[in-house]
Design an enzyme around this catalytic site. Structure first.
Site, short mmCIF file in Angstrom:
data_model
loop_
_atom_site.label_atom_id
_atom_site.label_comp_id
_atom_site.label_asym_id
_atom_site.label_seq_id
_atom_site.Cartn_x
_atom_site.Cartn_y
_atom_site.Cartn_z
N HIS A 42 -0.75 11.46 -2.36
CA HIS A 42 -2.63 10.89 -2.14
C HIS A 42 -3.31 12.02 -1.32
CE1 HIS A 42 -4.87 9.62 1.40
NE2 HIS A 42 -4.88 8.15 0.69
N HIS A 78 0.72 -0.90 0.32
CA HIS A 78 0.14 0.15 -0.23
C HIS A 78 1.11 1.22 0.28
CE1 HIS A 78 -2.75 2.72 2.29
NE2 HIS A 78 -3.40 3.02 0.85
O1 G3P Z 1 -6.95 1.40 -3.43
C1 G3P Z 1 -6.22 1.13 -2.54
C2 G3P Z 1 -6.69 2.10 -1.19
O2 G3P Z 1 -5.30 3.03 -1.49
C3 G3P Z 1 -7.55 2.84 -1.56
O3 G3P Z 1 -7.48 4.15 -0.06
O4 G3P Z 1 -7.13 5.98 0.56
O5 G3P Z 1 -5.26 4.33 0.68
O6 G3P Z 1 -5.77 5.55 -1.69
P1 G3P Z 1 -5.95 5.18 0.23
MG MG Z 2 -4.29 4.50 -2.62
#
Ligand code: G3P
Ligand code: MG
Length: 236
Positions: free
Chosen positions: A56, A14
């Site tokens: 992000h 992630h």
């Molecule tokens: O793509 C999965 C996850 O990354 C979605 O949420 O806020 O971490 O981008 P976020």
């Molecule tokens: Mg994400």
């Protein structure tokens, strides 16, 4: 498609591997891959100057030494910011060149208004250079933008991102011909998982860092997880 592209339980780093390195940096992507993640996920935004940046938040404050909105900051100044441990905010191309097909690339479209088309144009260059379309997975919470991407690059798999449980379960994935449904761990409903799988879609859950939760999701039939700690998921 090799078994390594889609093993039984897919481990997706992630934002690279944000438990180990500053999120969405080249260091985090490289760390995720070195830890053994099958895929790495990262977020992409279209800057007003046209660059696709791996980032992000809409604001610079949390993850850099800058202040204010990313879109209000001139590109040169953005690239001089420290995104953690001396890392620069990467471009999409820099991220892909770093990944170099060592792992699959899950590109999450964070912004709309042309982001899908711009990402499709970049990925087309990589397809032309020999990257298999199956090494990419493009996802978004913004389903109309994902639709725009899908129109521009129909051969590249897409995944719908869900932060809740829709009335029609995984129906939006059918409309988008999505390969996968990526859903928040807070909203994993067995009926949603069953509906997605009945229609041949994979189900990936974000963001899961607890090995016990990973095991429970695997038992439910989930195909993989997004995790800040790929090393933990690989031990499950
Ligand atoms: O793509 C999965 C996850 O990354 C979605 O949420 O806020 O971490 O981008 P976020
Ligand atoms: Mg994400």
């Amino acid at each position: 498609m090799s078994a390594n592209d889609h093993p039984d339980f897919l481990v997706i780093g992630h934002r690279g591997a944000r438990g180990h390195a500053p999120e969405n940096t080249l260091l985090a992507l490289d760390t995720g891959i070195r830890l053994g993640a099958h895929w790495v996920e990262f977020d992409v935004q279209l800057h007003p100057a046209g660059a696709l940046l791996v980032f992000h938040d809409l604001s610079l404050d949390r993850t850099t030494n800058g202040k204010g909105r990313l879109g209000d900051c001139e590109l040169g100044a953005l690239r001089r910011l420290d995104a953690g441990q001396g890392q620069q905010i990467p471009t999409l191309e820099e991220a892909l060149d770093l990944i170099e097909q060592r792992a699959g690339a899950n590109i999450e479209l964070k912004t709309a208004e042309g982001t899908g088309e711009a990402v499709a144009a970049v990925l087309r260059q990589y397809l032309d250079a020999g990257w298999p379309a199956e090494r990419f997975l493009v996802s978004s919470f913004h389903l109309p933008e994902l639709w725009e991407f899908h129109q521009a690059a129909p051969e590249i798999p897409v995944a719908v991102l869900l932060g809740g449980v829709p009335l029609d379960w995984a129906g939006c994935a059918t409309e988008l011909q999505a390969a996968a449904v990526n859903i928040s761990s807070e909203f994993v409903d067995p009926r949603l998982v069953a509906d997605a799988k009945a229609h041949g879609r994979r189900v990936y859950v974000y963001t899961v860092n607890d090995p016990a939760e990973m095991r429970a999701l695997k038992a439910l039939g989930v195909d993989g997880v997004f995790t800040d700690y790929p090393d933990r998921a690989l031990r499950v």
